[in-house]
Design a protein around this motif. Structure first.
Motif, mmCIF file in Angstrom:
data_model
loop_
_atom_site.group_PDB
_atom_site.id
_atom_site.type_symbol
_atom_site.label_atom_id
_atom_site.label_comp_id
_atom_site.label_asym_id
_atom_site.label_seq_id
_atom_site.Cartn_x
_atom_site.Cartn_y
_atom_site.Cartn_z
ATOM 1 N N UNK A 1 0.842 -1.210 0.000
ATOM 2 C CA UNK A 1 0.000 0.000 0.000
ATOM 3 C C UNK A 1 0.878 1.262 0.000
ATOM 4 N N UNK A 2 1.892 1.253 0.885
ATOM 5 C CA UNK A 2 2.785 2.428 0.980
ATOM 6 C C UNK A 2 3.547 2.629 -0.344
ATOM 7 N N UNK A 3 3.984 1.512 -0.931
ATOM 8 C CA UNK A 3 4.699 1.591 -2.213
ATOM 9 C C UNK A 3 3.797 2.191 -3.292
ATOM 10 N N UNK A 4 2.526 1.790 -3.266
ATOM 11 C CA UNK A 4 1.555 2.352 -4.223
ATOM 12 C C UNK A 4 1.372 3.849 -3.992
ATOM 13 N N UNK A 5 1.299 4.237 -2.715
ATOM 14 C CA UNK A 5 1.158 5.673 -2.394
ATOM 15 C C UNK A 5 2.358 6.450 -2.918
ATOM 16 N N UNK A 6 3.560 5.894 -2.710
ATOM 17 C CA UNK A 6 4.778 6.580 -3.153
ATOM 18 C C UNK A 6 4.850 6.665 -4.686
ATOM 19 N N UNK A 7 4.231 5.712 -5.378
ATOM 20 C CA UNK A 7 4.322 5.726 -6.846
ATOM 21 C C UNK A 7 3.359 6.725 -7.471
ATOM 22 N N UNK A 8 2.344 7.157 -6.720
ATOM 23 C CA UNK A 8 1.356 8.060 -7.302
ATOM 24 C C UNK A 8 1.717 9.535 -7.174
ATOM 25 N N UNK A 9 2.930 9.833 -6.697
ATOM 26 C CA UNK A 9 3.297 11.236 -6.522
ATOM 27 C C UNK A 9 3.376 11.929 -7.881
ATOM 28 N N UNK A 10 2.977 13.174 -7.871
ATOM 29 C CA UNK A 10 3.100 13.955 -9.101
ATOM 30 C C UNK A 10 3.732 15.291 -8.758
ATOM 31 N N UNK A 11 4.840 15.553 -9.339
ATOM 32 C CA UNK A 11 5.470 16.855 -9.144
ATOM 33 C C UNK A 11 6.162 17.252 -10.435
ATOM 34 N N UNK A 12 6.312 18.533 -10.622
ATOM 35 C CA UNK A 12 6.956 18.988 -11.855
ATOM 36 C C UNK A 12 8.450 18.743 -11.715
ATOM 37 N N UNK A 13 8.991 18.001 -12.642
ATOM 38 C CA UNK A 13 10.418 17.734 -12.570
ATOM 39 C C UNK A 13 11.180 19.038 -12.838
ATOM 40 N N UNK A 14 12.340 19.108 -12.185
ATOM 41 C CA UNK A 14 13.087 20.362 -12.261
ATOM 42 C C UNK A 14 13.527 20.681 -13.693
ATOM 43 N N UNK A 15 13.773 19.638 -14.500
ATOM 44 C CA UNK A 15 14.252 19.927 -15.857
ATOM 45 C C UNK A 15 13.170 20.639 -16.689
ATOM 46 N N UNK A 16 11.902 20.346 -16.393
ATOM 47 C CA UNK A 16 10.819 21.041 -17.088
ATOM 48 C C UNK A 16 10.781 22.491 -16.601
ATOM 49 N N UNK A 17 10.877 22.647 -15.264
ATOM 50 C CA UNK A 17 10.835 23.990 -14.682
ATOM 51 C C UNK A 17 11.971 24.849 -15.227
#
Lengths: 80, 284
Positions: free
Chosen positions: B70-86
């Motif tokens: 469950x925790x692994x699934x939670x960690x896989x669903x993170x969404x953040x803008x990668x710095x290279x895009x920024x």
């Protein structure tokens, strides 16, 4: 090292350890909840808000299970 | 037509590394999801098996595996803008600043001014002349060009690029109700900066050294140095640092409650070294 990795490694090692040495499910659940609480309080603030919210679900579920266990134990004592 | 095709192929080649990077990140996320689901399924099987065979160890392991999955699934669903895009988005803003600095022929390095009454988020002051004076009565949040009869007081005020990140940091951190500058503890500052880099996953291994109470040297390891390379090529680092260096410099200025002159910002093998000079008695 990544905080998520540390969180997972410690939790996995702890679960492996207690699942071998604890031969009662209730005690296992309580120890698991304690470990999760400790790790979450130490590293929770390094995770983003979305992960924190999802981990809170596990936390509340664990607290719910803990309360059921305590209630069962209290009923056992009261009924003699 | 042939030229157009050629341009298109060049464009594709340039974009390929970024595309590959995004693909690797997506694959990793997918792997995490698959592993999490498999662990949870295996946990359920163990739990059912343990329950029917009255094997406590299997039940324990089953519950444990479900939690880990469950925790692994939670960690896989993170969404953040990668710095290279920024960093690619930021390039456009840096071009505007570059043009402005070039047009005004500014050759001095930036002065970081911590937040004050009339400057809520602090600022980066670029004086027009090397022998400069800062007249705070002429500077506030709405100022861009500082015009004065005294030529030494002339310059431009740029909002520091890292101020948004600092706001986000304060929002996440929450517990810091007391301003950092009141604590005056270098360990606290290091921990705060380390938290900042870890939270946004932009760097690590930060070190802060104060030499002779006059020079501050900061070094940290940056995750993505593509923006650093561009800024260094155009000699913009000392004048208007990127959001990460900008935020670090602003946090230090706030901590010391002194104006800081950016002496140098150098990036080599993903290690960024920032050298700042404390300008004393300027804020008094």
């Amino acid at each position: 090292m990544n905080h998520k990795l540390i969180f997972l490694i410690v939790l996995t090692l702890f679960i492996a350890f207690i699942s071998i040495f604890v031969n009662e499910v209730k005690l296992f659940l309580i120890l698991l909840l304690i470990c999760f609480l400790l790790l979450y309080s130490l590293m929770g603030h390094y995770f983003n808000r979305r992960i924190q919210n999802n981990l809170n679900i596990i936390l509340y579920l664990g607290i719910g299970v803990f309360m059921v266990i305590v209630f069962q134990k209290a009923m056992e004592i009261l009924n003699g | 037509m042939a030229e157009g095709n050629n341009n298109h192929s060049n464009y594709s080649t340039a974009k390929n590394p970024l595309k590959k990077k995004v693909e690797i990140v997506s694959n990793l996320s997918l792997q995490k999801k698959i592993t999490g689901i498999l662990l949870a399924i295996f946990g359920v099987i163990l739990l059912i098996n343990g329950y029917f065979n009255n094997t406590v160890y299997f039940i324990n392991l089953g519950i444990g595996l479900i939690v880990i999955g469950w925790i692994l699934l939670i960690f896989s669903y993170e969404r953040y803008i990668k710095y290279d895009i920024t960093s690619n988005v930021l390039n456009d803003y840096m071009d505007i600043i570059k043009k402005l600095i070039k047009e005004l022929n500014i050759e001095t390095d930036g002065i970081v001014i911590p937040p004050k009454e009339n400057l809520k988020d602090g600022c980066i002051y670029l004086p027009l002349h090397r022998d400069f004076k800062i007249n705070f009565s002429l500077i506030d949040d709405s100022t861009l060009f500082v015009n004065s009869d005294n030529r030494d007081e002339m310059g431009i005020i740029l909002p520091p690029l890292g101020k948004g990140l600092i706001k986000l940091l304060k929002k996440y951190r929450g517990e810091y109700n007391v301003p950092l500058k009141e604590k005056n503890d270098i360990e606290e500052l290091l921990e705060y900066l380390d938290y900042f880099l870890t939270l946004f996953q932009v760097g690590n291994n930060i070190e802060v050294k104060i030499h002779n109470k006059d020079i501050v040297i900061i070094s940290y390891r940056i995750v993505d140095n593509s923006l650093c390379k561009k800024l260094q090529r155009e000699e913009l680092c000392n004048k208007c640092p990127c959001p990460i260096c900008g935020a670090i410099v602003l946090i230090i200025a706030e901590f010391l409650n002194e104006a800081l002159k950016i002496e140098s910002i150098v990036e080599k093998n993903k290690i960024v070294t920032i050298k700042l000079k404390i300008i004393r008695n300027i804020l008094k």
